[in-house]
Design a protein around this motif. Sequence first.
Motif, short mmCIF file in Angstrom:
data_model
loop_
_atom_site.label_atom_id
_atom_site.label_comp_id
_atom_site.label_asym_id
_atom_site.label_seq_id
_atom_site.Cartn_x
_atom_site.Cartn_y
_atom_site.Cartn_z
N SER A 133 0.82 -1.21 0.00
CA SER A 133 0.00 0.00 0.00
C SER A 133 0.85 1.26 0.00
O SER A 133 0.41 2.31 -0.48
CB SER A 133 -0.94 0.01 1.22
N ALA A 134 2.07 1.16 0.50
CA ALA A 134 2.96 2.32 0.53
C ALA A 134 3.36 2.76 -0.87
O ALA A 134 3.59 3.94 -1.11
CB ALA A 134 4.22 2.01 1.35
N ASN A 135 3.42 1.83 -1.79
CA ASN A 135 3.75 2.16 -3.18
C ASN A 135 3.10 1.12 -4.08
O ASN A 135 3.73 0.13 -4.49
CB ASN A 135 5.26 2.19 -3.39
N PHE A 136 1.83 1.34 -4.39
CA PHE A 136 1.08 0.37 -5.18
C PHE A 136 1.65 0.22 -6.59
O PHE A 136 1.61 -0.87 -7.15
CB PHE A 136 -0.41 0.76 -5.24
N GLU A 137 2.20 1.27 -7.14
CA GLU A 137 2.76 1.19 -8.50
C GLU A 137 3.88 0.16 -8.57
O GLU A 137 3.94 -0.65 -9.49
CB GLU A 137 3.27 2.56 -8.96
N SER A 138 4.77 0.18 -7.61
CA SER A 138 5.88 -0.77 -7.58
C SER A 138 5.35 -2.19 -7.38
O SER A 138 5.78 -3.13 -8.06
CB SER A 138 6.85 -0.39 -6.47
N PHE A 139 4.42 -2.35 -6.46
CA PHE A 139 3.79 -3.65 -6.21
C PHE A 139 3.12 -4.16 -7.48
O PHE A 139 3.28 -5.33 -7.86
CB PHE A 139 2.77 -3.51 -5.07
N LYS A 140 2.38 -3.29 -8.14
CA LYS A 140 1.65 -3.66 -9.35
C LYS A 140 2.62 -4.12 -10.44
O LYS A 140 2.39 -5.15 -11.09
CB LYS A 140 0.82 -2.46 -9.82
N ASN A 141 3.70 -3.39 -10.62
CA ASN A 141 4.68 -3.77 -11.64
C ASN A 141 5.36 -5.10 -11.30
O ASN A 141 5.58 -5.93 -12.19
CB ASN A 141 5.72 -2.66 -11.81
N ASP A 142 5.70 -5.29 -10.03
CA ASP A 142 6.31 -6.56 -9.61
C ASP A 142 5.35 -7.73 -9.85
O ASP A 142 5.77 -8.79 -10.33
CB ASP A 142 6.70 -6.52 -8.14
N CYS A 143 4.09 -7.56 -9.52
CA CYS A 143 3.10 -8.63 -9.71
C CYS A 143 2.87 -8.91 -11.20
O CYS A 143 2.72 -10.07 -11.60
CB CYS A 143 1.77 -8.27 -9.05
N ALA A 144 2.86 -7.87 -12.00
CA ALA A 144 2.66 -8.05 -13.45
C ALA A 144 3.75 -8.95 -14.02
O ALA A 144 3.46 -9.85 -14.82
CB ALA A 144 2.64 -6.69 -14.15
N VAL A 145 4.97 -8.73 -13.58
CA VAL A 145 6.09 -9.54 -14.07
C VAL A 145 6.04 -10.95 -13.48
O VAL A 145 6.15 -11.94 -14.20
CB VAL A 145 7.44 -8.86 -13.73
N ALA A 146 5.85 -11.05 -12.18
CA ALA A 146 5.90 -12.34 -11.49
C ALA A 146 4.76 -13.27 -11.89
O ALA A 146 4.94 -14.49 -11.97
CB ALA A 146 5.90 -12.13 -9.98
N TYR A 147 3.59 -12.71 -12.14
CA TYR A 147 2.40 -13.54 -12.40
C TYR A 147 1.91 -13.46 -13.85
O TYR A 147 0.88 -14.03 -14.17
CB TYR A 147 1.27 -13.17 -11.43
N HIS A 148 2.62 -12.74 -14.68
CA HIS A 148 2.29 -12.62 -16.11
C HIS A 148 0.86 -12.12 -16.33
O HIS A 148 0.09 -12.71 -17.08
CB HIS A 148 2.51 -13.96 -16.83
N VAL A 149 0.53 -11.04 -15.64
CA VAL A 149 -0.76 -10.38 -15.82
C VAL A 149 -0.51 -8.92 -16.16
O VAL A 149 0.54 -8.37 -15.84
CB VAL A 149 -1.65 -10.47 -14.55
N SER A 150 -1.48 -8.31 -16.79
CA SER A 150 -1.31 -6.91 -17.18
C SER A 150 -1.50 -6.00 -15.97
O SER A 150 -2.23 -6.33 -15.04
CB SER A 150 -2.32 -6.54 -18.27
N THR A 151 -0.83 -4.87 -16.02
CA THR A 151 -1.00 -3.91 -14.93
C THR A 151 -2.42 -3.38 -14.92
O THR A 151 -2.95 -3.05 -13.86
CB THR A 151 0.00 -2.74 -15.05
N SER A 152 -3.07 -3.33 -16.09
CA SER A 152 -4.47 -2.87 -16.11
C SER A 152 -5.39 -3.87 -15.41
O SER A 152 -6.36 -3.47 -14.76
CB SER A 152 -4.93 -2.60 -17.55
N SER A 153 -5.08 -5.16 -15.49
CA SER A 153 -5.87 -6.17 -14.76
C SER A 153 -5.71 -5.98 -13.26
O SER A 153 -6.68 -6.07 -12.49
CB SER A 153 -5.43 -7.58 -15.13
#
Length: 156
Positions: free
Chosen positions: A42-62
């Motif tokens: 929650s402190a930096n959702f953008e960084s979390f979102k980008n890390d998850c997109a790479v790790a789980y092969h999902v789009s940042t928009s999802s």
Amino acid sequence: MIKHCIAVLALCLTTSMQAQITFNTGSIQLDTDLNQINLSASANFESFKNDCAVAYHVSTSSLEDMRVRLHWSPGEIYFALELARLSRRPVADVIHIYQNNPKNGWGNIAKQMGIKPGSSEFHQLKQNAGNTKNKAHYKSKGKPKHAGKGNKKKYS
């Protein structure tokens, strides 16, 4: 002065209690780890979102859709992605099960995804959350404390 201190303490306690989510996974440790992931992300959702997109092969928009449309916390997003990965099913299945029974808790959603308490997949889920909690330190945007401080050597 004492009344002021008590009021500040009460506010802090209320705020910290509101930050905790009851994931209802069936494991106190897993719920605690998910809350720590949630706090860090929650402190930096953008960084979390980008890390998850790479790790789980999902789009940042999802991922943004899960946050905005479903009103999921980062901890819930992480847990849904892990459930999908460990059950070898698309995250859309997790979303569908959640939307049909949002009050059932994440433990029941895991069961419906085929991850039973005590199973090797459930133990893997707990271990992965613990590992992620320990390495996920998403910092708020801004200049790091050490920025601009280098060696003081002058170059001529």
